[in-house]
Design a protein around this motif. Sequence first.
Motif, PDB file in Angstrom:
ATOM      1  N   PRO A   1      12.615  -6.404 -17.398  1.00 45.89           N
ATOM      2  CA  PRO A   1      11.284  -6.041 -16.902  1.00 45.89           C
ATOM      3  C   PRO A   1      10.193  -6.629 -17.786  1.00 45.89           C
ATOM      4  O   PRO A   1      10.417  -6.953 -18.958  1.00 45.89           O
ATOM      5  N   ALA A   2       8.999  -6.746 -17.209  1.00 48.74           N
ATOM      6  CA  ALA A   2       7.889  -7.372 -17.922  1.00 48.74           C
ATOM      7  C   ALA A   2       7.558  -6.638 -19.211  1.00 48.74           C
ATOM      8  O   ALA A   2       7.208  -7.266 -20.218  1.00 48.74           O
ATOM      9  N   GLU A   3       7.702  -5.298 -19.195  1.00 42.68           N
ATOM     10  CA  GLU A   3       7.351  -4.534 -20.395  1.00 42.68           C
ATOM     11  C   GLU A   3       8.302  -4.798 -21.554  1.00 42.68           C
ATOM     12  O   GLU A   3       8.004  -4.458 -22.706  1.00 42.68           O
ATOM     13  N   LEU A   4       9.459  -5.429 -21.264  1.00 43.54           N
ATOM     14  CA  LEU A   4      10.390  -5.819 -22.320  1.00 43.54           C
ATOM     15  C   LEU A   4      10.354  -7.323 -22.567  1.00 43.54           C
ATOM     16  O   LEU A   4      11.268  -7.879 -23.181  1.00 43.54           O
ATOM     17  N   GLY A   5       9.302  -7.964 -22.064  1.00 44.28           N
ATOM     18  CA  GLY A   5       9.154  -9.393 -22.298  1.00 44.28           C
ATOM     19  C   GLY A   5       9.890 -10.270 -21.315  1.00 44.28           C
ATOM     20  O   GLY A   5      10.022 -11.478 -21.539  1.00 44.28           O
ATOM     21  N   GLY A   6      10.357  -9.677 -20.205  1.00 40.23           N
ATOM     22  CA  GLY A   6      11.095 -10.446 -19.217  1.00 40.23           C
ATOM     23  C   GLY A   6      10.227 -10.930 -18.069  1.00 40.23           C
ATOM     24  O   GLY A   6       9.026 -10.667 -18.016  1.00 40.23           O
ATOM     25  N   TYR A   7      10.870 -11.624 -17.135  1.00 39.73           N
ATOM     26  CA  TYR A   7      10.171 -12.149 -15.968  1.00 39.73           C
ATOM     27  C   TYR A   7      10.056 -11.095 -14.860  1.00 39.73           C
ATOM     28  O   TYR A   7       9.238 -11.235 -13.965  1.00 39.73           O
TER      29      TYR A   7
ATOM     30  N   MET B   1       5.434 -14.403  -9.226  1.00 40.67           N
ATOM     31  CA  MET B   1       6.065 -14.023  -7.965  1.00 40.67           C
ATOM     32  C   MET B   1       6.596 -12.601  -8.029  1.00 40.67           C
ATOM     33  O   MET B   1       6.487 -11.831  -7.067  1.00 40.67           O
ATOM     34  N   ALA B   2       7.187 -12.213  -9.165  1.00 41.02           N
ATOM     35  CA  ALA B   2       7.689 -10.846  -9.316  1.00 41.02           C
ATOM     36  C   ALA B   2       6.546  -9.838  -9.215  1.00 41.02           C
ATOM     37  O   ALA B   2       6.678  -8.784  -8.577  1.00 41.02           O
ATOM     38  N   GLU B   3       5.400 -10.146  -9.838  1.00 45.56           N
ATOM     39  CA  GLU B   3       4.249  -9.247  -9.771  1.00 45.56           C
ATOM     40  C   GLU B   3       3.754  -9.091  -8.332  1.00 45.56           C
ATOM     41  O   GLU B   3       3.498  -7.974  -7.863  1.00 45.56           O
ATOM     42  N   GLN B   4       3.613 -10.203  -7.620  1.00 43.74           N
ATOM     43  CA  GLN B   4       3.093 -10.136  -6.255  1.00 43.74           C
ATOM     44  C   GLN B   4       4.085  -9.475  -5.310  1.00 43.74           C
ATOM     45  O   GLN B   4       3.690  -8.777  -4.366  1.00 43.74           O
ATOM     46  N   THR B   5       5.370  -9.662  -5.560  1.00 46.49           N
ATOM     47  CA  THR B   5       6.380  -9.003  -4.732  1.00 46.49           C
ATOM     48  C   THR B   5       6.339  -7.496  -4.926  1.00 46.49           C
ATOM     49  O   THR B   5       6.443  -6.722  -3.965  1.00 46.49           O
ATOM     50  N   ARG B   6       6.193  -7.051  -6.174  1.00 50.73           N
ATOM     51  CA  ARG B   6       6.084  -5.609  -6.428  1.00 50.73           C
ATOM     52  C   ARG B   6       4.843  -5.025  -5.756  1.00 50.73           C
ATOM     53  O   ARG B   6       4.879  -3.944  -5.174  1.00 50.73           O
ATOM     54  N   GLU B   7       3.730  -5.739  -5.833  1.00 50.44           N
ATOM     55  CA  GLU B   7       2.508  -5.272  -5.179  1.00 50.44           C
ATOM     56  C   GLU B   7       2.696  -5.167  -3.674  1.00 50.44           C
ATOM     57  O   GLU B   7       2.263  -4.201  -3.041  1.00 50.44           O
ATOM     58  N   PHE B   8       3.350  -6.154  -3.092  1.00 43.83           N
ATOM     59  CA  PHE B   8       3.605  -6.114  -1.652  1.00 43.83           C
ATOM     60  C   PHE B   8       4.511  -4.941  -1.295  1.00 43.83           C
ATOM     61  O   PHE B   8       4.282  -4.237  -0.304  1.00 43.83           O
ATOM     62  N   SER B   9       5.549  -4.720  -2.095  1.00 47.14           N
ATOM     63  CA  SER B   9       6.477  -3.608  -1.834  1.00 47.14           C
ATOM     64  C   SER B   9       5.752  -2.270  -1.855  1.00 47.14           C
ATOM     65  O   SER B   9       5.942  -1.430  -0.964  1.00 47.14           O
ATOM     66  N   LEU B  10       4.924  -2.073  -2.877  1.00 52.77           N
ATOM     67  CA  LEU B  10       4.190  -0.811  -2.982  1.00 52.77           C
ATOM     68  C   LEU B  10       3.212  -0.651  -1.828  1.00 52.77           C
ATOM     69  O   LEU B  10       3.092   0.434  -1.241  1.00 52.77           O
ATOM     70  N   GLY B  11       2.517  -1.720  -1.486  1.00 55.73           N
ATOM     71  CA  GLY B  11       1.530  -1.640  -0.429  1.00 55.73           C
ATOM     72  C   GLY B  11       2.118  -1.429   0.940  1.00 55.73           C
ATOM     73  O   GLY B  11       1.461  -0.892   1.830  1.00 55.73           O
ATOM     74  N   ASN B  12       3.379  -1.840   1.127  1.00 58.55           N
ATOM     75  CA  ASN B  12       4.027  -1.728   2.437  1.00 58.55           C
ATOM     76  C   ASN B  12       5.129  -0.669   2.465  1.00 58.55           C
ATOM     77  O   ASN B  12       5.811  -0.523   3.479  1.00 58.55           O
ATOM     78  N   GLN B  13       5.295   0.021   1.349  1.00 58.34           N
ATOM     79  CA  GLN B  13       6.248   1.127   1.254  1.00 58.34           C
ATOM     80  C   GLN B  13       7.650   0.739   1.695  1.00 58.34           C
ATOM     81  O   GLN B  13       8.314   1.449   2.433  1.00 58.34           O
ATOM     82  N   ARG B  14       8.074  -0.424   1.256  1.00 53.78           N
ATOM     83  CA  ARG B  14       9.473  -0.815   1.451  1.00 53.78           C
ATOM     84  C   ARG B  14       9.900  -1.709   0.299  1.00 53.78           C
ATOM     85  O   ARG B  14       9.069  -2.382  -0.330  1.00 53.78           O
ATOM     86  N   SER B  15      11.179  -1.698   0.032  1.00 56.07           N
ATOM     87  CA  SER B  15      11.719  -2.415  -1.111  1.00 56.07           C
ATOM     88  C   SER B  15      11.909  -3.886  -0.774  1.00 56.07           C
ATOM     89  O   SER B  15      12.623  -4.233   0.165  1.00 56.07           O
ATOM     90  N   CYS B  16      11.260  -4.757  -1.534  1.00 59.33           N
ATOM     91  CA  CYS B  16      11.447  -6.202  -1.424  1.00 59.33           C
ATOM     92  C   CYS B  16      11.941  -6.704  -2.781  1.00 59.33           C
ATOM     93  O   CYS B  16      11.344  -6.399  -3.809  1.00 59.33           O
ATOM     94  N   LEU B  17      13.020  -7.473  -2.774  1.00 58.40           N
ATOM     95  CA  LEU B  17      13.719  -7.829  -4.001  1.00 58.40           C
ATOM     96  C   LEU B  17      13.733  -9.333  -4.219  1.00 58.40           C
ATOM     97  O   LEU B  17      13.659 -10.120  -3.262  1.00 58.40           O
ATOM     98  N   LEU B  18      13.888  -9.718  -5.481  1.00 58.78           N
ATOM     99  CA  LEU B  18      14.049 -11.111  -5.866  1.00 58.78           C
ATOM    100  C   LEU B  18      15.342 -11.257  -6.656  1.00 58.78           C
ATOM    101  O   LEU B  18      15.541 -10.578  -7.666  1.00 58.78           O
ATOM    102  N   ILE B  19      16.228 -12.136  -6.176  1.00 61.01           N
ATOM    103  CA  ILE B  19      17.532 -12.366  -6.807  1.00 61.01           C
ATOM    104  C   ILE B  19      17.620 -13.836  -7.187  1.00 61.01           C
ATOM    105  O   ILE B  19      17.527 -14.715  -6.328  1.00 61.01           O
ATOM    106  N   ALA B  20      17.800 -14.113  -8.464  1.00 63.56           N
ATOM    107  CA  ALA B  20      17.793 -15.493  -8.953  1.00 63.56           C
ATOM    108  C   ALA B  20      19.195 -16.072  -9.007  1.00 63.56           C
ATOM    109  O   ALA B  20      20.162 -15.372  -9.312  1.00 63.56           O
TER     110      ALA B  20
END
Length: 608
Positions: A307-313, A276-295
Motif C-alpha cells: 500500500p502507498a502508506e508503506l511506500g508501495g504502488y 492509476m491505483a489512486e484513480q481506481t480507488r477513487e472510482f471504486s469509492l465513488g461507484n460503491q463497487r470493488s475495482c481491482l488492479l492485478i499486475a
Amino acid sequence: MQLGATHMEGGRCEFLVWAPACREVSLHQVSPRERVLPMEPQGNGYWRIIGEEVPPGSRYFYHLDGERDRPDPVSNYQPQGVHGPSQVIDHRHFAWSDHGWRGCALADLVIYELHVGTFTPAGTFDAVIERLPGLRDLGITAIELMPVAQFPGERNWGYDGVQPFAVQHSYGGPEGLKRLVDACHQLGLAVVLDVVYNHLGPEGNYLWDFGPYFTDHYRTPWGEAINFDGPHSDEVRRYFLQNALHWFKNYHIDALRLDAVHAIYDFSAKTFLQEMAEQTREFSLGNQRSCLLIAESDLNDPRIIRPAELGGYGLDAQWSDDFHHALHALITGEDLGYYGDFGSTGDLVKSYREGFVYSWRYSAFRKCRHGASAADRPAQQFVVCSQNHDQVGNRMRGERLIAQAGFEAAKLAAAAVILSPFIPLLFMGEEYGEDNPFPYFVSFEDEDLIAGVRRGRKEEFEDFHSQGEPPDPQSPETFAAARLDWSKRDKPGYRAMAAFYRELLRLRRENPVLTRRDKEHLEGWGLEDEKLLWLRRWSGKDELWLLANFNNKEISCSFPGRGSAYRKLLDSADRQWQGPGTRLPDNIEGRCKLNLAPQSLAVYQMTD
C-alpha cells in the motif's frame, strides 16, 4: 473533458483529440453523410469540435494537416478493422441488469483465463456466455479475458492491439462485451480484463501521427516504449489512465490485469502505476463497487503490491511467476532458460511460505541477484497457476502441461495450485485436461511484417531445430489448432479430470482450513532426494496435511501428522479420478508408513 467522441443530447457529439504533432486537425465524417469540419485548437496540443447531426453509429476519421486520414486514438469501435474509420458509440443506453453488483473480494477469486477467439468454435463474446453456467458450477468466480482491444485482422493473442479503447470487431464489438459482462454478473462471476500499457502492436499503430506517445529512451522486447516520464508525458499518462477508467465505467469490468508492468519504464516521483491505483480507488469509492488492479511482473518487487502508506504502488495483487516455475520444474524436470533456476522442493515450499522464491538471491539465469522478500504480503495478493497463455503459448509448439508431463502430473499440478492459500488461475481447458496446443498466432496484412514474425519465431527456437519447425503464426491452421474441443468433456478421462477439479474447488470453498487464505497458518518441508513435499495448514483446532509426491515412482514415507487420528479427504491416485489406484489408508491413527503413488497428492484432515 473526455478524450474521444462523447455523444450528447440533440444529436450532437463532442470530439476531443490530443495531436500536438499536427498543424491543423479536421473531423472527417464519412457516415451517415460525408463532410470535413475544422477543429479548434484548445491549447496544450488538444483539438476540439462539437458536431451537429452526428448520431450514434456515425463513422469518422481525423484528417491531419490536410494530408491523411487516421482513426481516432480513443476510438471505441473499429468495425472495419484497424485501418478503417472509427465509429461513435453512446455508452449511456445499454440495458445493464447488474445494478446490485458490487464486485468480488480479492480472496474469493478463482480466475479462469480464456482467449475469446479460441474458447468456442464461434470465437465471440456471445458464444462465451453459453459456457458461463458450466464455469460457475465448476467453482470459478471470475473469468479473465485475454486482451480484446482492437488488433489487426481476426486472429491474434491480443497483445498486438493498436486501439486501446476499441473492442475487437470480430469478437462482437462493444455491445458483445457488455452482454458478456452483464451475463457474468448475473451469475455471480467477476470479469478481469487483460490490458497492455507497455507497448502497442506494429500494424495500424497510428499514434505516432498525433504526438509523442512513445519514447526512444527505453526499449521493450516488443518495440517502442510508452512515454510515461518524458516531455509531454502528462498527456500520455492521461490517455492511459482514462483508458483504465473507461473499462471500469463503460463496460463494468471488475479488475484489470496489467500486462508486463516491468516493461512500463517510468522514473517519475509518482509513477503511472501509483496514479492509476489512486484513480481506481477513487472510482471504486465513488461507484460503491470493488475495482481491482492485478499486475504481471517478473521483477519480484513487493513495492508493486504494498500500500502507498508503506511506500508501495498500491496495486491489489500480482502474478507469481516463481510459483509457476518452481512447480513446473519439479513436475517436468525442465531446466532450460529460467527453469534452470528452479527444480527443488525447497523452492516450492519457499513460494508457498513467502510468495517469491527469488528474494535477493543469486539467479544463474539472470547472472545477478534478483527480487526482494514479499513475506509480509498476504497470500490473497498473489495469483498462481500451473499454466497460462504465456507459459503454454511461448513454447515452440504451444504444448499444454498435460501433453508434456501426462495425466497424473496434471492432476498433481492442479491440486498444488488450487489448495494453495493464493488466488488460483486456470487456463481455459485445463479443467478437463484439454490437450490441444495453444501456439502463437497472428493475422497481419503487411507482407514484410508477416515475414519478420515468421523469421523471429524460427530464430527464437533455433536451438530446437531437431524437433522440427515452429508452427506458422500467420496460418489459419495454427489458429484452428488452438481451439478448445468441448466434445472431449464427455469422454472418460476428460470427464474424470473435470470431476477432480470440481472436487478441488469444493474443498477450497468449503473446508474451514482451506478457506483461511493466509501464509501465516502454513508450514512446509521438502525431501529433496525423494522429491516429496509436505504442507501443514491449520485454522484453530482444524488441521490439514498435504502430501505431494513429485517423483515418477512410488515413494514410502512416515506420516508427518502430529495428532492421533486423521481422515483422508482426497487422493489424486484414486481410481475415481482415473488414477492408477491408491495404497493410502482412509484413516490414520498414530505414526505409520505411507506409500504415495507416483506424481500424486493426498490430503488428510485431523479428526481429534
